[in-house]
Scaffold this motif. Structure first.
Motif, short mmCIF file in Angstrom:
data_model
loop_
_atom_site.label_atom_id
_atom_site.label_comp_id
_atom_site.label_asym_id
_atom_site.label_seq_id
_atom_site.Cartn_x
_atom_site.Cartn_y
_atom_site.Cartn_z
N PRO A 1 0.80 -1.23 0.00
CA PRO A 1 0.00 0.00 0.00
C PRO A 1 0.84 1.29 0.00
O PRO A 1 0.33 2.35 -0.36
N PHE A 2 2.12 1.18 0.38
CA PHE A 2 2.98 2.36 0.44
C PHE A 2 3.79 2.57 -0.83
O PHE A 2 4.50 3.58 -0.94
N ASP A 3 3.74 1.63 -1.78
CA ASP A 3 4.61 1.71 -2.94
C ASP A 3 3.90 1.28 -4.23
O ASP A 3 3.77 0.10 -4.50
N VAL A 4 3.47 2.26 -4.99
CA VAL A 4 2.77 1.99 -6.25
C VAL A 4 3.70 1.43 -7.31
O VAL A 4 3.24 0.96 -8.35
N THR A 5 5.01 1.46 -7.08
CA THR A 5 5.96 0.99 -8.08
C THR A 5 6.26 -0.50 -7.97
O THR A 5 6.97 -1.05 -8.82
N LEU A 6 5.76 -1.17 -6.94
CA LEU A 6 6.00 -2.61 -6.82
C LEU A 6 5.31 -3.34 -7.96
O LEU A 6 4.15 -3.04 -8.30
N ASP A 7 6.00 -4.30 -8.54
CA ASP A 7 5.45 -5.10 -9.62
C ASP A 7 4.31 -5.97 -9.09
O ASP A 7 4.17 -6.15 -7.86
N ALA A 8 3.51 -6.50 -9.99
CA ALA A 8 2.41 -7.38 -9.60
C ALA A 8 2.96 -8.66 -8.99
O ALA A 8 4.06 -9.12 -9.33
N ASP A 9 2.20 -9.24 -8.08
CA ASP A 9 2.58 -10.52 -7.49
C ASP A 9 2.60 -11.59 -8.57
O ASP A 9 1.85 -11.51 -9.53
#
Length: 152
Positions: A30-38
């Motif tokens: 929730p804190f990082d919109v840049t994380l790739d999809a699981d």
């Protein structure tokens, strides 16, 4: 609360540690919109466990692993007053054990290891909006130092 023992992680802990890693990712998503999809992973946990310049620890009670963390020796920027520092990461505590000082015990063990390695500087990263994590780290002596900003 039952006795909690802090020990070095072993390859036998990898299954539970990979579950903890997904818990860290879920908490940070929730804190990082840049994380790739699981599915994603952050760490090569097996390598970290074997690395002489790292220490992966777990907290255990009654034969159950309840928390984790690691310290990793990293080179410092050439302009700093230290050559290397300990980077702490992979801080995870099972929800039912949070708020009971388990993370503080893990941090203390990692600090001891870092100081024994001759390191005087210990750092970690935390998301700016993750106020509960910031509060927990401040409670064990960390201070805010720098904010990484991004433009997308």
């Amino acid at each position: 609360m039952d006795t909690i023992h802090i020990r070095s992680a072993t390859q036998n802990d990898l299954k539970v540690l990979r579950t903890f890693e997904q818990g860290v990712i879920k908490a940070e998503r929730p804190f990082d919109v840049t994380l790739d999809a699981d599915p994603i992973t952050y760490y090569d946990l097996g390598e970290l466990i074997q690395n002489d310049n790292a220490l992966v620890v777990v907290a255990e009670t009654n034969g159950t692993v309840i928390a984790s963390g690691f310290a990793l020796v990293k080179p410092a920027k050439h302009y700093l007053d230290h050559d290397h520092f300990a980077y702490l990461g992979f801080m995870y505590t099972r929800p039912e054990y949070r708020g009971k000082g388990v993370n503080a015990r893990i941090v203390e063990r990692l600090k001891q290891w870092s100081f024994a390695k001759g390191l005087k500087e210990i750092r970690l990263t935390v998301y700016n909006d993750n106020q509960s994590a910031i509060k927990a780290y401040e409670k064990v002596g960390f201070k805010k130092h720098i904010i990484t900003m991004r433009l997308a």
